[in-house]
Design a protein around this motif. Structure first.
Motif, PDB file in Angstrom:
ATOM      1  N   LYS A  73       8.086  -8.564  -5.722  1.00 10.75           N
ATOM      2  CA  LYS A  73       7.070  -7.684  -6.299  1.00 10.75           C
ATOM      3  C   LYS A  73       5.919  -7.554  -5.313  1.00 10.75           C
ATOM      4  O   LYS A  73       5.430  -8.532  -4.776  1.00 10.75           O
ATOM      5  CB  LYS A  73       6.580  -8.263  -7.617  1.00 10.75           C
ATOM      6  N   GLY A  74       5.503  -6.327  -5.038  1.00  9.02           N
ATOM      7  CA  GLY A  74       4.400  -6.070  -4.121  1.00  9.02           C
ATOM      8  C   GLY A  74       4.806  -5.986  -2.661  1.00  9.02           C
ATOM      9  O   GLY A  74       3.968  -5.755  -1.800  1.00  9.02           O
ATOM     10  N   SER A  75       6.074  -6.187  -2.367  1.00  6.62           N
ATOM     11  CA  SER A  75       6.535  -6.091  -0.979  1.00  6.62           C
ATOM     12  C   SER A  75       6.921  -4.651  -0.664  1.00  6.62           C
ATOM     13  O   SER A  75       6.881  -3.785  -1.533  1.00  6.62           O
ATOM     14  CB  SER A  75       7.740  -7.010  -0.762  1.00  6.62           C
ATOM     15  N   MET A  76       7.310  -4.430   0.589  1.00  6.33           N
ATOM     16  CA  MET A  76       7.784  -3.099   0.946  1.00  6.33           C
ATOM     17  C   MET A  76       8.823  -3.197   2.046  1.00  6.33           C
ATOM     18  O   MET A  76       8.914  -4.190   2.757  1.00  6.33           O
ATOM     19  CB  MET A  76       6.643  -2.186   1.376  1.00  6.33           C
ATOM     20  N   TRP A  77       9.605  -2.141   2.139  1.00  6.19           N
ATOM     21  CA  TRP A  77      10.577  -1.967   3.208  1.00  6.19           C
ATOM     22  C   TRP A  77      10.202  -0.725   3.977  1.00  6.19           C
ATOM     23  O   TRP A  77       9.908   0.309   3.383  1.00  6.19           O
ATOM     24  CB  TRP A  77      11.987  -1.807   2.639  1.00  6.19           C
ATOM     25  N   VAL A  78      10.195  -0.826   5.280  1.00  2.00           N
ATOM     26  CA  VAL A  78       9.989   0.329   6.158  1.00  2.00           C
ATOM     27  C   VAL A  78      11.386   0.726   6.628  1.00  2.00           C
ATOM     28  O   VAL A  78      12.083  -0.069   7.267  1.00  2.00           O
ATOM     29  CB  VAL A  78       9.081  -0.018   7.355  1.00  2.00           C
ATOM     30  N   ILE A  79      11.782   1.940   6.274  1.00  2.00           N
ATOM     31  CA  ILE A  79      13.128   2.421   6.578  1.00  2.00           C
ATOM     32  C   ILE A  79      13.033   3.491   7.664  1.00  2.00           C
ATOM     33  O   ILE A  79      12.345   4.496   7.491  1.00  2.00           O
ATOM     34  CB  ILE A  79      13.806   3.025   5.329  1.00  2.00           C
ATOM     35  N   ASP A  80      13.722   3.259   8.781  1.00  2.00           N
ATOM     36  CA  ASP A  80      13.796   4.256   9.852  1.00  2.00           C
ATOM     37  C   ASP A  80      15.029   5.116   9.620  1.00  2.00           C
ATOM     38  O   ASP A  80      16.130   4.589   9.431  1.00  2.00           O
ATOM     39  CB  ASP A  80      13.889   3.581  11.218  1.00  2.00           C
ATOM     40  N   VAL A  81      14.807   6.428   9.640  1.00  2.00           N
ATOM     41  CA  VAL A  81      15.881   7.384   9.416  1.00  2.00           C
ATOM     42  C   VAL A  81      15.952   8.302  10.631  1.00  2.00           C
ATOM     43  O   VAL A  81      14.930   8.770  11.120  1.00  2.00           O
ATOM     44  CB  VAL A  81      15.632   8.198   8.127  1.00  2.00           C
ATOM     45  N   ASP A  82      17.155   8.536  11.113  1.00  2.00           N
ATOM     46  CA  ASP A  82      17.358   9.423  12.256  1.00  2.00           C
ATOM     47  C   ASP A  82      18.478  10.398  11.908  1.00  2.00           C
ATOM     48  O   ASP A  82      19.606   9.970  11.612  1.00  2.00           O
ATOM     49  CB  ASP A  82      17.726   8.610  13.491  1.00  2.00           C
ATOM     50  N   GLY A  83      18.167  11.669  11.921  1.00  2.00           N
ATOM     51  CA  GLY A  83      19.169  12.677  11.617  1.00  2.00           C
ATOM     52  C   GLY A  83      19.752  12.548  10.219  1.00  2.00           C
ATOM     53  O   GLY A  83      20.924  12.817  10.025  1.00  2.00           O
ATOM     54  N   GLY A  84      18.932  12.101   9.280  1.00  2.00           N
ATOM     55  CA  GLY A  84      19.393  11.960   7.907  1.00  2.00           C
ATOM     56  C   GLY A  84      20.173  10.685   7.625  1.00  2.00           C
ATOM     57  O   GLY A  84      20.682  10.502   6.531  1.00  2.00           O
ATOM     58  N   ARG A  85      20.243   9.790   8.626  1.00  2.00           N
ATOM     59  CA  ARG A  85      20.963   8.529   8.458  1.00  2.00           C
ATOM     60  C   ARG A  85      19.986   7.360   8.544  1.00  2.00           C
ATOM     61  O   ARG A  85      19.143   7.322   9.437  1.00  2.00           O
ATOM     62  CB  ARG A  85      22.023   8.381   9.551  1.00  2.00           C
ATOM     63  N   PRO A  86      20.115   6.395   7.647  1.00  2.00           N
ATOM     64  CA  PRO A  86      19.262   5.206   7.743  1.00  2.00           C
ATOM     65  C   PRO A  86      19.726   4.345   8.912  1.00  2.00           C
ATOM     66  O   PRO A  86      20.897   4.002   8.999  1.00  2.00           O
ATOM     67  CB  PRO A  86      19.500   4.500   6.405  1.00  2.00           C
ATOM     68  N   VAL A  87      18.830   4.037   9.833  1.00  2.00           N
ATOM     69  CA  VAL A  87      19.240   3.277  11.020  1.00  2.00           C
ATOM     70  C   VAL A  87      18.694   1.854  11.037  1.00  2.00           C
ATOM     71  O   VAL A  87      19.341   0.958  11.574  1.00  2.00           O
ATOM     72  CB  VAL A  87      18.873   4.011  12.330  1.00  2.00           C
ATOM     73  N   ALA A  88      17.518   1.631  10.472  1.00  2.00           N
ATOM     74  CA  ALA A  88      16.949   0.284  10.497  1.00  2.00           C
ATOM     75  C   ALA A  88      15.998   0.111   9.316  1.00  2.00           C
ATOM     76  O   ALA A  88      15.345   1.054   8.888  1.00  2.00           O
ATOM     77  CB  ALA A  88      16.202   0.031  11.803  1.00  2.00           C
ATOM     78  N   GLY A  89      15.939  -1.111   8.829  1.00  2.00           N
ATOM     79  CA  GLY A  89      15.022  -1.450   7.753  1.00  2.00           C
ATOM     80  C   GLY A  89      14.275  -2.722   8.090  1.00  2.00           C
ATOM     81  O   GLY A  89      14.865  -3.663   8.637  1.00  2.00           O
ATOM     82  N   ARG A  90      12.988  -2.723   7.795  1.00  2.00           N
ATOM     83  CA  ARG A  90      12.141  -3.887   8.087  1.00  2.00           C
ATOM     84  C   ARG A  90      11.396  -4.280   6.828  1.00  2.00           C
ATOM     85  O   ARG A  90      10.727  -3.447   6.213  1.00  2.00           O
ATOM     86  CB  ARG A  90      11.164  -3.559   9.210  1.00  2.00           C
ATOM     87  N   TYR A  91      11.500  -5.524   6.457  1.00  2.00           N
ATOM     88  CA  TYR A  91      10.847  -6.057   5.253  1.00  2.00           C
ATOM     89  C   TYR A  91       9.420  -6.468   5.555  1.00  2.00           C
ATOM     90  O   TYR A  91       9.150  -7.109   6.568  1.00  2.00           O
ATOM     91  CB  TYR A  91      11.638  -7.268   4.732  1.00  2.00           C
ATOM     92  N   GLU A  92       8.515  -6.111   4.673  1.00  2.00           N
ATOM     93  CA  GLU A  92       7.109  -6.524   4.756  1.00  2.00           C
ATOM     94  C   GLU A  92       6.775  -7.258   3.468  1.00  2.00           C
ATOM     95  O   GLU A  92       6.795  -6.650   2.382  1.00  2.00           O
ATOM     96  CB  GLU A  92       6.191  -5.309   4.914  1.00  2.00           C
ATOM     97  N   PRO A  93       6.489  -8.557   3.534  1.00  2.00           N
ATOM     98  CA  PRO A  93       6.207  -9.321   2.313  1.00  2.00           C
ATOM     99  C   PRO A  93       4.897  -8.873   1.657  1.00  2.00           C
ATOM    100  O   PRO A  93       4.062  -8.240   2.299  1.00  2.00           O
ATOM    101  CB  PRO A  93       6.127 -10.768   2.790  1.00  2.00           C
ATOM    102  N   PRO A  94       4.716  -9.223   0.383  1.00  2.00           N
ATOM    103  CA  PRO A  94       3.468  -8.854  -0.296  1.00  2.00           C
ATOM    104  C   PRO A  94       2.277  -9.537   0.348  1.00  2.00           C
ATOM    105  O   PRO A  94       2.391 -10.587   0.950  1.00  2.00           O
ATOM    106  CB  PRO A  94       3.667  -9.355  -1.729  1.00  2.00           C
ATOM    107  N   GLY A  95       1.145  -8.890   0.181  1.00  2.00           N
ATOM    108  CA  GLY A  95      -0.066  -9.532   0.655  1.00  2.00           C
ATOM    109  C   GLY A  95      -0.783  -8.744   1.619  1.00  2.00           C
ATOM    110  O   GLY A  95      -1.704  -8.775   2.195  1.00  2.00           O
TER     111      GLY A  95
END
Length: 95
Positions: A73-95
Motif C-alpha cells: 500500500k502506498g508503493s508504486m511501479w514505474v513501467i517503461d513501455v516501448d512501442g506499446g510493449r512493456p519492457v521494464a518495471g521498477r518498484y518504488e516502496p512507500p514513503g
C-alpha cells in the motif's frame, strides 16, 4: 482518486475516473489501458487486488522486473513501455 489528487494539484493536471482500474476489475483491461496511455507519461492508480495481477500480465508480455512483484500500500511501479510493449518495471516502496 484521493491518492493521486495531491499530485494532480501539484502538476496542474486533471484526475480521471476509469472503471478499468477499480477494485475487482479485469487485469487484461487495466494492462491494455496502461499500455495505451504510456506515451502520455501519465499516472495510473489502482487497488491491491488488481496491481499484482497486472504485474504478472506485464511480465508475461515481456516486462523485466528487477524487483519481486510486490505491491505494498502506498508503493508504486514505474513501467517503461516501448512501442506499446512493456519492457521494464521498477518498484518504488512507500514513503
Amino acid at each position: 482518486m484521493e491518492t493521486v489528487e495531491p499530485l494532480a494539484a501539484l502538476t496542474g493536471t486533471e484526475v480521471h475516473h476509469c472503471a478499468a482500474l477499480l477494485e475487482g476489475a479485469e487485469p487484461d483491461e487495466a494492462v491494455s489501458l496502461l499500455l495505451e496511455l504510456a506515451p502520455l507519461d501519465g499516472v495510473l492508480c489502482s487497488h491491491g487486488d488488481l496491481i499484482p495481477k497486472m504485474l504478472s500480465r506485464l511480465v508475461a508480455r515481456g516486462m523485466r522486473a528487477g524487483d519481486p512483484l510486490i505491491s505494498q500500500k502506498g508503493s508504486m511501479w514505474v513501467i517503461d513501455v516501448d512501442g506499446g510493449r512493456p519492457v521494464a518495471g521498477r518498484y518504488e516502496p512507500p514513503g
